[in-house]
Design an enzyme around this catalytic site. Sequence first.
Site, short mmCIF file in Angstrom:
data_model
loop_
_atom_site.label_atom_id
_atom_site.label_comp_id
_atom_site.label_asym_id
_atom_site.label_seq_id
_atom_site.Cartn_x
_atom_site.Cartn_y
_atom_site.Cartn_z
N GLY A 139 -23.18 -15.34 23.78
CA GLY A 139 -24.28 -14.57 24.35
C GLY A 139 -24.91 -15.32 25.51
N THR A 141 -18.68 -21.01 18.83
CA THR A 141 -17.42 -20.31 18.54
C THR A 141 -16.37 -20.50 19.64
OG1 THR A 141 -18.55 -18.65 17.24
CG2 THR A 141 -16.42 -18.02 18.16
N ASP A 185 -18.60 -14.78 9.11
CA ASP A 185 -17.92 -13.62 8.54
C ASP A 185 -18.41 -13.41 7.10
OD1 ASP A 185 -15.33 -11.81 8.48
OD2 ASP A 185 -15.38 -12.98 6.62
N THR A 229 -19.59 -9.66 10.93
CA THR A 229 -18.70 -10.81 11.19
C THR A 229 -19.30 -11.90 12.05
OG1 THR A 229 -17.63 -9.57 13.00
CG2 THR A 229 -16.55 -9.50 10.86
N GLY A 288 -23.30 16.97 13.36
CA GLY A 288 -22.97 16.79 14.77
C GLY A 288 -24.10 16.12 15.55
N SER A 313 -14.73 -18.99 12.17
CA SER A 313 -15.24 -19.25 10.82
C SER A 313 -15.20 -20.74 10.51
CB SER A 313 -14.42 -18.47 9.79
OG SER A 313 -14.67 -17.10 9.90
N GLU A 344 -22.42 -14.74 13.16
CA GLU A 344 -23.24 -15.67 12.36
C GLU A 344 -22.59 -15.87 10.99
OE1 GLU A 344 -25.98 -17.56 12.43
OE2 GLU A 344 -26.50 -17.27 14.52
N ARG A 392 -34.13 20.28 8.36
CA ARG A 392 -32.87 20.99 8.53
C ARG A 392 -32.52 21.78 7.27
NH1 ARG A 392 -29.14 22.66 12.44
NH2 ARG A 392 -27.09 22.81 11.50
#
Lengths: 649, 649
Positions: free
Chosen positions: B170, B131, B414, B410, B389, B137, B412, B303
Site C-alpha cells: 500500500g 510481503t 491468511d 488473506t 438485483g 505467509s 494481514e 420491499r
Amino acid sequence: MTSQQIQQVLDGRWAHIRRAVRERLGSEFVTVPGETGPEARERISRLIRSVPTDVGVAAAFPSRYGGSDDPGGSTVAAEMLAQVDLSLMVKAGVQWGLFGGAVVALGTERHHEAYLRDIISADLMGCFAMTETGHGSDVQQLRTTCVYDPATETFDLHTPHQAARKDYIGNAAKDGRMAVVFAQLITGGRSYGVHAWLVPIRDERGDPMPGVTLGDAGAKAGLLGVDNGRISFDHVTVPREMLLDRYGQVAPDGTYSSPIENDSRRFFTMLGTLVRGRITVGGAAAAATRSALTIAVRYGETRRQFTGPGFEREVLLNDYLAHQRKLLPALATTYAYAFAQEELVATLAEGPADEHGQRELESRAAGLKAMQTWHATRTIQLCRESCGGAGYLAENRLPGLKADTDVFTTFEGDNTVLLQLVAKGLLTGYRDAFGSLDGWGRATFVAEQVREMVLERTAARSVIQRLVSAVPGRDEEVAVTDRGWHLSVFEDREKHLLEGAIRRLRNGAATRKDQPFEIFNDVQDHILKVATAHIDRITLEAFVAGIERATDPDARALLAKLCDLYALSVIEADKGWFMEHGRLTPARSKAVTAVVNDLLRDLRPHMTTLVNAFAIPEEWLNAAILREEPDRQEAMAKEDEASRSLLVA
Amino acid sequence: MTSQQIQQVLDGRWAHIRRAVRERLGSEFVTVPGETGPEARERISRLIRSVPTDVGVAAAFPSRYGGSDDPGGSTVAAEMLAQVDLSLMVKAGVQWGLFGGAVVALGTERHHEAYLRDIISADLMGCFAMTETGHGSDVQQLRTTCVYDPATETFDLHTPHQAARKDYIGNAAKDGRMAVVFAQLITGGRSYGVHAWLVPIRDERGDPMPGVTLGDAGAKAGLLGVDNGRISFDHVTVPREMLLDRYGQVAPDGTYSSPIENDSRRFFTMLGTLVRGRITVGGAAAAATRSALTIAVRYGETRRQFTGPGFEREVLLNDYLAHQRKLLPALATTYAYAFAQEELVATLAEGPADEHGQRELESRAAGLKAMQTWHATRTIQLCRESCGGAGYLAENRLPGLKADTDVFTTFEGDNTVLLQLVAKGLLTGYRDAFGSLDGWGRATFVAEQVREMVLERTAARSVIQRLVSAVPGRDEEVAVTDRGWHLSVFEDREKHLLEGAIRRLRNGAATRKDQPFEIFNDVQDHILKVATAHIDRITLEAFVAGIERATDPDARALLAKLCDLYALSVIEADKGWFMEHGRLTPARSKAVTAVVNDLLRDLRPHMTTLVNAFAIPEEWLNAAILREEPDRQEAMAKEDEASRSLLVA
C-alpha cells in the site's frame, strides 16, 4: 492421457459445439481484466456482432431462418462463451436467448419472418423487458399495462408509476433497438394477465422512440460489458400485430382468444417456453467455476510456502490437507453438476413428452440453476482465497469471475424462490405446479392435495436400481464408499424430508386453516431443504450415469473416486440431519469424515488431471499467475532456494 | 429508545472516538460508488490528508509527537473510518498503523524525533514493505537482503530475484515517499534474521530514488482508492542509522547486538509489536458487515413481494422465515463479534501483563481477525442476495462493501494460517508460540510438549462461572436456552477437540517420528477446528459479559435473546459434531432448530432496532435504495396497490 479420456466424457453429446467454440473464439474475444465500464461496453458491443453464429449461439432458432432447431446446442454454446467472457455470454444470452427466444416461443410466423434473420445476425439488437423495479420474483404481478383500443386497432402501452418501470434490462442502456415487453393485457375492460409485445425503443440514430424513456442502471458489481438499463412507457402506441400472439390473440374488434383458458395457466405456460434462460445461467455459472478451479489448482501446484524438517523445498499449497479440503470437494461437486447439467440439456433437447415432463424440466432447470450458481459463488471465493493476494488482482481473473457471476444467484429467478418452486413441484407431484411461482400461496391447497411421492429417476435408471438393490438392509454392514449406499441414502433423505413437510403442512392446515401464510412460513426452511435434497439426488444419479459413459478404465476409476468424494461431502455436510434421523450412527459419521480425508489424499495426485479435463484453452484462462513458462518458474525457484542459504539457520 | 440504549453498550469504552468520527467525517468523506480506479486513488490521496487527526486516527502515537498513547482508540477510529470508506480506512491503516506503527514500535528515539510528526500530519507518506511475491505467509523467509559494510558504515539493500520483490504494498504505486523495508540483516558474514529499515523510495518530485524500482500492482477487485504497488531494490545504500534498531543494533564496526538472543524469538517479538494491524482489520471487516446488514434489513422492511389469501398487501421480505434465517443469525453473530472485538481492543489498550499475556493477545487478534473477516465475506454476500438485483448495483453500496472487504480474508495474515497459529498457541499453552507462524513445523516437538489445557477466561469470569455452575449434570434437564448450558457446551467442545488433537499428534509422533509433516498434515482439519471452537467460546463469553454492561432492562432482554440466537446458531451449525461426540441427542438437536426458529419469530419485530443501534450516520450508508423518503415510499406503495386492481383476479 486420462485427462483427455475424461474430457471426452465431459464434452458429451455437444462435443462438436464445444470444439467449435474452443477453436473459433481466439484471443480477440478474451476478457480484458481491469477495463473500465465504458471500455467493456464498447468491446462487448463490438464482439457480439462478430461471434460466429455457426458455433452454436443461434442453434436454437428454426433452421429456416438460419438456426439448427437445436436448443441444447445453443445452451452449450452459451456455456462455452461464459468461459471466454461472462459479459459476452450474458449479452449473447439477452440477444439470442431471451429476446430472440421470446420472439420464437411467444411469437408467430409473421414475427419470425419479419425479425429472426436480423436477430440472428445481431443487426437487430433487442431487450427482454420483463422485470420491473417493484416486481422481479413475482412477475405475474407486473404493473405495466397494455390496453387495446378497437377504434384505432392499437394497444396503449403504459408505465403507471415509478415502481412499474422496467429495470435491470440488458441491452436497454445502449444497444437495444426493440424490446419484448411484458405487460398486463387489457381488452374490453378485462385483464387477461401478462403477455408480451415487440416494441421499438430506439430509432435508427439510437434515440429513444416517442413516449419511451430510457435510463442506465449505472455501475454494477460486474458484467461491465452489459448495458443494463431502465425503460418506461408513456402511453406508447403499439400496433395490434406486435402482440406476440402464440398463446393469446386479440381480434381487431378486441375479442380475446387463447388456446389456454385459464389466465394463470396460460402465463406459466408462456414462462415455461422460456426455460432455456435458466438452464443457460446454470451452465454459465458452472463454466466460470471451472475456470476458477483451473486457476487455483494450477497455482497451488507451483506455489510453495513454509519449509520443515526433512524437506528440501517449501511445501506446495496443494499438499496441505486444508488446501485439499477447500479445492477437492468443490472440484468433485463441479463434476457432479456438469453431469447433471448435461442431462438437463439433453432433456431440453429431446423436448418433454408431455405437460408432466415439461413441469419436471422446469423444476430441474430451476433447481440446478440455484445450486450451480450458489456453488459458483462459494467456489470462486474459495479459489480467490486459495491464491492469496494474487487472487485479488484483476490480472489473475478471479475478481472478474467472482463479480460477474455474483448476480446469477438472483437473476433469472432468485435462488430461494426457485428452490421453493422445486419443492412445490415435489409436494404436488408436478400435478399442479401452475401458480407455483408465487412465494408461498395456496399452502392450504397444497397441503390438501399432496400425495405420497414417487421418486422419479431419469438417469441410468437400471444401473441405479441395481446398485441400490445390492445394498444390504443394515447400513452398518456397508462400506461408506458403497455407491448403492450413497444412492439409497440420498433417496431416503429426500423422501423423508418430503414426507415430513407434507405432514407438517397437513397438521398446519388442520389446526390453523385461517392462517395460510403462517402455515407455509413455519415450514419454509424445511421446504427449501426438500428442494436441495432433491437436486442433490438427481445430481448424484447423473454422476453415476456419467461414469457409465467412460470407457477408459483409468478415467472410470478416477471419476468413481471423485463421485465418492462428492457423495460423502454431501453426507458429511449434512451429517447432523442424518444422525438426527437415525440414518447415521455417531461412529459411522466419524468414519465418513475419515474416508473423505483418505479420498483427498488419493485424489491429490490427480488434481491437475481433473482440471485439465475441463479443456479450457490457455488463452481463455488469461491469468498472469499461470503465464510464467515452466522453465522460468523452475529458474525462479532455484534462485529462491539459493537465496535461502543466506538465511538464519 | 431501546436502540439508543443498545448503542451505548456497543459504543463502549471508546464512545468518544466513535462520536467524534460520526460528527466530524461528513459528506465529503463518503464513498463514491462506481468511480474508476484513478478517480478513487485521487480522491483517497486527497482525503487522507484532510482526515482530522484529533478524531483518534493518530491516537496510538506517543503524546509528545501529537498522539495520545491510546492504541485502543486508534483501532476504534480505524474501524469507524471503515464505515465511511474502506479505501480510506486501508490507506489510513497503511500510513498510521503499519508504517507509522512500525516506526514507533521498531524504531528508537532518533527515528521518532525525525519522522513521527510528519507521519501523523501525512506530510510524509509511507509504506510497510514486508510481503514479497514469493513470501506472504511465511515472512520469516523473506529473501530481500540488507548487508552491512563497516568500511562505509552503510547497508546494502538488495532484491536478489523477482520473487523477492516487495508486492501488494500500500502507498507504493503513487504516494509513498519512504518505506519500512523488511529484509534479512547480514553483518560479519552472518544473518541475524529479518529486521526493518526506513528507506526513502521517492524523491521530492515523486520520482523513484536511485536503485529503487517501483511498480503498480494494477487493477484490483476492490479498494480502488489504495495505490498498491511493487518495490525492488538494486543494491541501494542505506545509512546505518536507518535501521529501526529497537530490537537489534549494528555497531559502526558491524558488531550485532540485541536484547533478545534467539533470532527467531526476536523476529516474533518484533512481529508481535505490530499486532494492532490485525486487530484493525478485524474491526474494519465488522464495520463493513454492520453497514451491509443495515442496508439489507432496512430494504427488507420496505420491499414486498408475493401476495396471498388474507393479505391486503404483498408480504415484506423480512416476514419470510427464509429471509430471517439469512439475516438474523448473521446479525446475532455480528453483535457477538462486536463484544469480542471490544474486549480484544481493551486488552491491547491495557497492555499485556507479561509474555504469556502478549502471546494470548496475539492469538486472539489472529483468531478474531480470521473469524470476523470470513463472517464479513459471508454476510455481505447474503445481504447482497437479500437485496436482489438492487444489491448488484454500485449505487446501493453492497458491491463495494463486498469487493473492498474480500481481501481481508488473506491480508494481514491468511485466515487459515492465522487459525493454525491460534491452535498452536492452545496446543502449547502459549508457552512456546515462537516459531508458530510457520505452516506446520515442529509437529513432533509440539506433540511432545503439549500439556493438559487450562481454559483461560478473560471476560466476566465470575458471571460465567456462576452460570456454568448452575447447570445441572444431565443436559437433557436443561432448557436449550439456558445460558449456562451454552457456555458449558462451548467450553466442553473446545476442550474435547483440543485433547483429541493432542492425542492424535502424540500417536502420530510415536508411530511415524520421521514424518513430521505427515503427522501434522493428517490432523490439519482437526487443528483448525480447535481454533474456531476456541474463538467461538471467547466470543460467547464476551457477549455474556457485554449483556452485563446493559443497564436498561429492555436492551438487556433483547441482547439476551440475540445471544441465545448466536449461541444456538453456532450449536446448530455444528450439531453433527455434538451428536458424534454424545453432546446432543438427536431429539435435543431437533429442539435446537425449533428454538432457533422461535427466536427468529421473537426477534423479527426488533430487526430495525438492532441495526439502528449500530448508529451509522445516514449519509455514510449512502445507498440509493434507502434514500426514498418514507412519504414517497408510502405513496409509491399506494400507487402500486391501486394498479393491482387492474390485474387478473
